[in-house]
Design a protein around this motif. Structure first.
Motif, PDB file in Angstrom:
ATOM      1  N   GLY A 138       0.507  -1.657  -0.092  1.00  0.00           N
ATOM      2  CA  GLY A 138       0.033  -0.038   0.119  1.00  0.00           C
ATOM      3  C   GLY A 138       1.187   0.815  -0.021  1.00  0.00           C
ATOM      4  O   GLY A 138       0.643   2.505  -0.755  1.00  0.00           O
ATOM      5  N   GLY A 139       2.124   1.104   0.740  1.00  0.00           N
ATOM      6  CA  GLY A 139       2.363   2.033   0.398  1.00  0.00           C
ATOM      7  C   GLY A 139       3.577   3.278  -0.285  1.00  0.00           C
ATOM      8  O   GLY A 139       3.431   3.979  -1.313  1.00  0.00           O
ATOM      9  N   ILE A 140       3.496   1.611  -1.657  1.00  0.00           N
ATOM     10  CA  ILE A 140       3.684   2.400  -2.832  1.00  0.00           C
ATOM     11  C   ILE A 140       2.692   2.424  -3.399  1.00  0.00           C
ATOM     12  O   ILE A 140       3.088   3.142  -4.781  1.00  0.00           O
ATOM     13  CB  ILE A 140       4.629   0.596  -3.461  1.00  0.00           C
ATOM     14  N   ALA A 141       1.931   1.781  -3.502  1.00  0.00           N
ATOM     15  CA  ALA A 141       0.857   2.453  -4.285  1.00  0.00           C
ATOM     16  C   ALA A 141       0.365   3.556  -4.000  1.00  0.00           C
ATOM     17  O   ALA A 141       0.396   4.821  -4.858  1.00  0.00           O
ATOM     18  CB  ALA A 141      -0.844   1.809  -4.035  1.00  0.00           C
ATOM     19  N   LYS A 142       0.076   4.216  -2.799  1.00  0.00           N
ATOM     20  CA  LYS A 142      -0.074   5.658  -2.012  1.00  0.00           C
ATOM     21  C   LYS A 142       1.349   6.584  -2.790  1.00  0.00           C
ATOM     22  O   LYS A 142       0.996   7.991  -3.421  1.00  0.00           O
ATOM     23  CB  LYS A 142       0.958   5.460  -1.062  1.00  0.00           C
ATOM     24  N   GLN A 143       2.113   6.237  -3.100  1.00  0.00           N
ATOM     25  CA  GLN A 143       3.739   6.645  -4.014  1.00  0.00           C
ATOM     26  C   GLN A 143       2.906   7.087  -5.580  1.00  0.00           C
ATOM     27  O   GLN A 143       3.157   7.939  -5.862  1.00  0.00           O
ATOM     28  CB  GLN A 143       5.017   6.245  -3.839  1.00  0.00           C
ATOM     29  N   MET A 144       2.731   5.848  -5.688  1.00  0.00           N
ATOM     30  CA  MET A 144       2.245   6.069  -7.129  1.00  0.00           C
ATOM     31  C   MET A 144       0.546   7.213  -7.471  1.00  0.00           C
ATOM     32  O   MET A 144       0.921   8.166  -8.337  1.00  0.00           O
ATOM     33  CB  MET A 144       1.523   4.662  -7.575  1.00  0.00           C
ATOM     34  N   LEU A 145       0.300   7.012  -6.117  1.00  0.00           N
ATOM     35  CA  LEU A 145      -1.096   8.194  -6.308  1.00  0.00           C
ATOM     36  C   LEU A 145      -1.068   8.898  -6.359  1.00  0.00           C
ATOM     37  O   LEU A 145      -1.830  10.597  -7.051  1.00  0.00           O
ATOM     38  CB  LEU A 145      -2.076   7.017  -5.220  1.00  0.00           C
ATOM     39  N   ALA A 146       0.320   9.887  -5.166  1.00  0.00           N
ATOM     40  CA  ALA A 146      -0.008  10.934  -4.804  1.00  0.00           C
ATOM     41  C   ALA A 146       1.378  11.310  -6.304  1.00  0.00           C
ATOM     42  O   ALA A 146       0.494  12.745  -6.459  1.00  0.00           O
ATOM     43  CB  ALA A 146       1.824  11.305  -4.218  1.00  0.00           C
ATOM     44  N   LYS A 147       1.658  10.931  -7.635  1.00  0.00           N
ATOM     45  CA  LYS A 147       1.877  11.671  -8.752  1.00  0.00           C
ATOM     46  C   LYS A 147       0.844  11.872  -9.498  1.00  0.00           C
ATOM     47  O   LYS A 147       1.119  12.762 -10.313  1.00  0.00           O
ATOM     48  CB  LYS A 147       2.689  10.353  -9.103  1.00  0.00           C
ATOM     49  N   CYS A 148      -0.212  10.865  -9.018  1.00  0.00           N
ATOM     50  CA  CYS A 148      -1.292  11.153 -10.107  1.00  0.00           C
ATOM     51  C   CYS A 148      -2.293  12.306  -8.841  1.00  0.00           C
ATOM     52  O   CYS A 148      -3.497  12.446  -9.618  1.00  0.00           O
ATOM     53  CB  CYS A 148      -2.404  10.543 -10.375  1.00  0.00           C
ATOM     54  N   ASN A 149      -1.346  12.854  -8.405  1.00  0.00           N
ATOM     55  CA  ASN A 149      -2.257  14.142  -7.091  1.00  0.00           C
ATOM     56  C   ASN A 149      -3.441  13.143  -6.741  1.00  0.00           C
ATOM     57  O   ASN A 149      -4.216  14.685  -6.436  1.00  0.00           O
ATOM     58  CB  ASN A 149      -2.723  15.565  -8.041  1.00  0.00           C
ATOM     59  N   ILE A 150      -3.481  11.801  -6.498  1.00  0.00           N
ATOM     60  CA  ILE A 150      -4.654  11.409  -5.664  1.00  0.00           C
ATOM     61  C   ILE A 150      -3.720  11.265  -4.002  1.00  0.00           C
ATOM     62  O   ILE A 150      -2.698  10.518  -4.014  1.00  0.00           O
ATOM     63  CB  ILE A 150      -4.639  10.209  -6.244  1.00  0.00           C
ATOM     64  N   HIS A 151      -3.933  11.655  -3.145  1.00  0.00           N
ATOM     65  CA  HIS A 151      -3.805  11.844  -1.263  1.00  0.00           C
ATOM     66  C   HIS A 151      -4.368  10.868  -0.640  1.00  0.00           C
ATOM     67  O   HIS A 151      -5.905  11.354  -0.909  1.00  0.00           O
ATOM     68  CB  HIS A 151      -3.333  13.438  -1.028  1.00  0.00           C
ATOM     69  N   VAL A 152      -3.673   9.739  -0.256  1.00  0.00           N
ATOM     70  CA  VAL A 152      -4.328   9.445   0.770  1.00  0.00           C
ATOM     71  C   VAL A 152      -3.823   9.562   2.168  1.00  0.00           C
ATOM     72  O   VAL A 152      -2.879   9.412   2.832  1.00  0.00           O
ATOM     73  CB  VAL A 152      -4.303   7.889   0.963  1.00  0.00           C
TER      74      VAL A 152
END
Lengths: 368, 368, 368, 368
Positions: A138-152
């Motif tokens: 999930g930490g990797i997924a969070k990093q990927m999402l952040a690159k798309c400006n999606i933040h968790v």
């Protein structure tokens, strides 16, 4: 799928508390993404115990090793296997638990299901320790999402009735980062201190407490999710109930909506800077299972740690008689604060999967 | 799987509110079971409106037709297609809703997802009407489970804060039958009367109310379910959030456990007539996702009907400006009481699937 | 998934030969596509019998009715239920088959699986008639693909050893259309005449023959499919073996490659008009399960119709003794020529699903 | 599911040829089964190279390590993670392959799919080496099946046209054991010698050859499998096409049936020792996708090793021009003989899954 979930991004979790190791297999991460391993370690540390009196004294360094799926620090498109060694297992602590099932643990139900053949030392595959690989993926997924400006982001909303503030209509990434940096993951530090006192008081009384966690995902495009049984709510709920001790999940204002009238519960749409938005977000950014563009927001309820030092009533499975049980060894008086990053991890994995299912263009996250 | 769920018993739902018909495809029902169609019709009537002032005036006779999967009144082992005609569609009622999305309905999120190409008249595929085929399939599942002495029952637990009694530790099938026979599905008729007054008051105010539903499944063997993401909780939650207006799901005492201490929340095991049982059932008959042998028990929260007659704020999707909306036509001031059999249907379908996944011997349900 | 397949486009098939109707549920078609129902009817007629001496005399008009998923002639984004009525069932024809299983039919294996409770009249759910709804769904998929310049075509490659020409390296859509327009779907009409003679000779001898079908999909982008078990070959093979009488599937030159040397079997890459192509396509446009950009090409082997008028040896399931069997009623001396559009339908459905899984932009197929 | 398959027994494969390790995650093995690790090692050695002139000189000891799912030598009911280290990777061998894709390998299709981000050294995740973990998992499945008197065996049926004998109507376990014990897995050693000569001749010519493998599963109960797309054929084919170089799969007499008449192709049923059997088994023990009780039998076609030492034509992906390619390094002149146990492994995993799906009682395989 049992210990696995996901459609275009599939996460399978393996390992037992007292086996050689634990891990996760993530099949479907976009290729070419450079993993920030320092950030990943910091994220994983958030769920680890052993840092203070609030947690168990088990101090295992959760170092994720990439067995596959990563080349030169970047995802390579193939199934990514993350492994974490079990280095600090003291199985003698749990030895007496085999015959007398611990109340509110999976000992008894697992005993029946596997006819006594499951390795339930330390909770086996049901141990909270299995959330470590979920955090790694999930930490990797969070990093990927952040690159798309999606933040968790998530925080501890309550402990034994002590309440933190709720997220605002549109919490920003800075707040998420701030909470993530705290020893105790709350918005209001006053509330946090009161919660910690409640936890210590429970510990003092050889007891435990539970809590609630609020999570939000911002920057989510509208129109994601599938109708009926594959909506965002369905996907998230299925995964969240896989986290040990989660006994309730609600979206937006959730159960509180059941006591409201429609005129108070509805979220009026409005134009905001040329875009469709909503004045309120009581539905948690999801209508008909599909995102509205407002932050996805949900709350999970965590029950108190079932392992308590007090003597408890149970039965002996060998003699089929009533029996008493004393649980020794390491256990947290509260696990809710450690579950905060786990909930974030689940949210990130589900949202990334939904983006992949929707054909969302993620090619920008690859690095040349 | 979108509008489908299940592993060895797969349920796929189809249809739109204003199309030719709606239905469900059930693949995996055991063969040779004689369906009691009278009982099925009575079950389906429980979710139908038009019976009193509490419900919509839409009076469509929901007659399920078996297109396939049934021969001489018995399941024949092949996919069972149930179809229900749409006979009473007045699409003009909803015409003005296309441009101005109704708050807290799926109109806007569906508009974005399908680029305006979805047929959202009457809510389209998101309409509460789609729960009729779920009831048809679930009603059959209920009959099959009953042959295995597994009983499913539910009642309206609260409406706008008015509370019904909770199920006891071990509710019996007679109570379920009694509730099913009532016009208003509650345990305490006093509570029921107060709820109905609340609903009528909301209607009077051109408003709506929500409610909570408690459901229990008794006679469930211990040891059913799979760990982590395919436990009973995960499977049920995924399906329950597919029912329109469900915004919260909790198992056992659910969120209330988050405020308890472990010593109060744990369910002590005990011997009962030579068998392992538990003194309390705050965990809802599920530990680690796996059944304990105690009744499976959960609560869902239903939001108030989003369609209210009051003027509401929204936007125009064509002009991208703020707009006002008045919803005319038929709508229930409360849908929670009609959702009670739907929740039972979901529970029955999930539990039957889990039995099939576990290799539980169901051959007795076939009739020679 | 049993009678269903697909990931982002799910096709579920239902019905029995002698039930009320048959159909398919297609969940995942892109929204807004105008279905050309005339073209669809012409496509479906290709698989229908009753047109000449080569086929069964059963003349059922396979008219697909859209129960859901279509509004004003266009897909509406929701599950599309296609239904075809059974109007010409003469179950008495098959009555004597219940006790004595027909050799090489599913009668016996189904009898064991469902303990005699399956409705096997006319082959039940295993009947070749169930390929009609597959054609209905696949015919829509073909139309959608054609809008993306992806074309699917097939022809009868051989009957009882009589060979048609093979597709060239890059067959064009005009050839596909030409074959589709023929009464007998071959490239070379000389070969076709010889095949028809073989079929009539078999019929004369109260016997039947089988055949092979070659199928090609052109215009497929490179890079589609998932590794290992979700490649194009895996997905296609899983579906193709679901068509009655298919006993072999091979990609490119298939089994013939097993007898070649690598130097002869390898497909050299080459530049073609600035793009990467290949000089030959012995691998059928798929390497590692993933498309290369060359046409996807495969062959299926169809066994002879198991129903023959000759007396056959079998057993009586009631007396458990050897028995003889004479099959009366309608049956085709060869079904391979009728299976040609069915194979195209399968290919179209799988390829469209793969495009959807890959996030391929299909928004152009919607019509304003 | 990509690199995964299975319903109640799910197998996920991970790793790349030149990464840290490879492995498989098997979720669903029955609990309590004592794994015979010696037998497992011997089974895995059968697919390993480096033993003679016929195979690659890469001599990696494929030692499976159980990271999870095994306690005290027995399956513990939880996901079983098997890992095999990569110890002998010489990536320099393959360095020049990145720009110029090797004909008939996945280099080019993977390049397009992952935009150049996949780690394709040594074939990456597509390498034949990934069949080692499949053998590890499948070897365990074989042991479990053997306890149920279900036996899986395979042999090399042909190499470059040289034919071995075919399996008899009912091959016994002793024959399977005998073949498994041979350096070259054939029934007739004369045929085996001729095959080996063909392989050596190809090697001499800097070329490669392919082959066919016949596999049989005996002792399979009748009535297993699901109709249409989840039959035994569908499940097996989907998995078998996941094995590198497999380009054709046929059941029973497969494609040869296409050239027969029905009277010759049908398998007459007959009574055999009081049980329903068949005189012949041209359908490979499967009718309508469901087992008949006769041995399940199928053949796969393996293409010649694409890596050959001869100069080959290809293109440069960087310059988009025609280019020539010389492949150095280790590669087998024939991989078909090494694929024999891999095919057995696939068959065992699929059949065990089908037994679990059917509720077949496997409790006897647990050891107290």
């Amino acid at each position: 799928m049992a210990s696995a979930f996901g459609e275009r991004l599939k996460i399978s979790v393996f390992g037992e508390s007292h086996g050689a190791g634990i891990g996760a297999l993530a099949d479907g991460f976009p290729a070419g993404f450079p993993i920030d391993t320092d950030a990943l370690m910091r994220f994983m540390e958030r769920r680890q115990g052993g840092r203070n009196a609030l947690s168990t004294s088990r101090k295992e360094p959760d170092v994720p090793v990439f067995v596959s799926g990563v080349t030169d620090g970047k995802t390579n498109g193939f199934p990514l296997c993350i492994q974490i060694a079990n280095t600090n297992t003291k199985s003698s602590d749990y030895k007496n638990l085999v015959d007398i099932p611990r109340p509110s643990h999976a000992d008894y139900s697992a005993y029946v299901k596997w006819h006594g053949n499951a390795d339930m030392r330390g909770g086996g595959h049901f141990s909270g320790r299995l959330t470590a690989p979920i955090c790694a993926a999930g930490g990797i997924a969070k990093q990927m999402l952040a690159k798309c400006n999606i933040h968790v982001g998530a925080h501890l909303l309550s402990v034994e009735g002590v309440q933190d503030e709720r997220f605002s209509l549109s919490p920003d990434a800075a707040l998420f980062a701030q909470i993530a940096g705290k020893m105790f993951p709350v918005i209001s530090d006053d509330a946090g201190r009161a919660m910690q006192q409640a936890i210590l008081a429970a510990r003092e009384a050889q007891d435990s407490v539970g809590g609630r966690i609020e999570c939000a995902v911002t920057g989510v495009p509208a129109g994601l999710g599938d109708p009926m049984f594959d909506g965002i709510e369905n996907r998230l709920a299925r995964v969240l109930f896989g986290i040990p001790a989660v006994k309730g999940v609600e979206f937006g204002d959730g159960f509180a909506l059941s006591d409201m009238r429609g005129s108070a519960a509805n979220d009026p749409f409005c134009m905001d800077a040329g875009k469709v938005a909503a004045e309120t977000n009581r539905n948690g950014g999801i209508l008909g299972g599909i995102t509205t563009g407002m932050p996805v927001r949900f709350t999970v309820g965590i029950k108190p740690t079932p392992s308590i030092s007090q003597k408890q009533r149970s039965v002996s499975l060998s003699s089929l008689q009533n029996a008493e049980l004393e649980i020794h060894g390491r256990h947290d008086p509260c696990i809710a604060q450690r579950a905060v990053p786990v909930i974030e991890a689940c949210a990130a994995l589900v949202m990334l999967d939904v983006l992949l299912c929707s054909g969302y263009d993620l090619s920008d996250i690859a690095e040349d």
